[in-house]
Design an enzyme around this catalytic site. Sequence first.
Site, PDB file in Angstrom:
ATOM      1  CD  GLU A  77     -59.429 112.259  67.028  1.00 55.26           C
ATOM      2  OE1 GLU A  77     -58.271 111.837  67.233  1.00 55.26           O
ATOM      3  OE2 GLU A  77     -60.241 112.519  67.935  1.00 55.26           O
ATOM      4  CG  HIS A  96     -61.747 108.550  69.897  1.00 56.34           C
ATOM      5  ND1 HIS A  96     -60.638 108.314  70.694  1.00 56.34           N
ATOM      6  CD2 HIS A  96     -61.670 109.847  69.523  1.00 56.34           C
ATOM      7  CE1 HIS A  96     -59.924 109.428  70.775  1.00 56.34           C
ATOM      8  NE2 HIS A  96     -60.534 110.376  70.081  1.00 56.34           N
ATOM      9  CG  HIS A  98     -61.451 113.131  73.872  1.00 52.55           C
ATOM     10  ND1 HIS A  98     -62.100 114.077  73.121  1.00 52.55           N
ATOM     11  CD2 HIS A  98     -60.752 112.374  72.997  1.00 52.55           C
ATOM     12  CE1 HIS A  98     -61.800 113.912  71.837  1.00 52.55           C
ATOM     13  NE2 HIS A  98     -60.985 112.872  71.736  1.00 52.55           N
ATOM     14  CG  HIS A 168     -56.279 111.946  71.849  1.00 55.77           C
ATOM     15  ND1 HIS A 168     -55.968 111.834  70.511  1.00 55.77           N
ATOM     16  CD2 HIS A 168     -57.613 112.152  71.895  1.00 55.77           C
ATOM     17  CE1 HIS A 168     -57.074 112.012  69.795  1.00 55.77           C
ATOM     18  NE2 HIS A 168     -58.086 112.195  70.614  1.00 55.77           N
TER      19      HIS A 168
HETATM   20 ZN   LIG Z   1     -60.002 112.342  69.971  1.00 60.81          ZN
END
Ligand SMILES: [Zn+2]
Length: 243
Positions: A77, A96, A98, A168
């Site tokens: 990603e 990024h 989660h 996500h």
């Molecule tokens: Zn992710």
Amino acid sequence: MERIERARRDVVIANRILAHQKVLDAYGHVSLRHPDDPQKYLLARSCSPGMVRTSDIVEFWLDGRPVSPETRPLYMERYIHGAVYERRPDVKAVLHSHAEDVLPFAISKTTRLRPVIQAVGDMGHDVPVWDIADRFGDDTNLLVLNMEQGRDLAACLACNRMALMRGHGFVAAGASVFDLVRLAVYVPRNARVLMAAMRMGEHRGLSKGEIDARLALDPDSPAMRRGWEFWAQEAGCDDLLAD
Ligand SMILES: [Zn+2]
């Protein structure tokens, strides 16, 4: 110390802090724009954030290609990072995550994430929610696997500090790595406080004026950077702070 070596160490510190603070776990990643070339960024090879070392840091072009040949596995990603740097020249660091506490707000159809505690007032006025299905259909694996998806996410982020990703996680942007890490540490805490207040009934978040006042603070002032050194020590990587 050369700027690039300082930047590599700062990426390691950011990874270790955010893993220790449970903003990242085995997954998720944090990057820094290259200090000498805005067309590149620094991101670890594919490994768990709490285990990142300086030798794991890889230089990437904004389109996600490694600058030098790389045989080690890379984050699938990583396109999230380059797409944000490409769209936002003001952004110097990208995360990024989660983090579970934030996820209810990434799937709710009625309740938006918003700042309710002062430490995270610079989360801003709007935290948009990006739904990968809107443009890429309802049969993706939800991961951001190419620049087209990354750019669509960056377009949703627009000029905001962070955007949630439906089902996500979230992406957050900072004017510096210190600015990003401080915001990121408080984002799950803010989400927990908001969830608790919602269970209690009516509540009051930060006003527009209060958010503007927080956004007006210098994100790299000594007071705003205090957490960076404290959290680095807690994460056991204060040896990487020294020049
Ligand atoms: Zn992710």
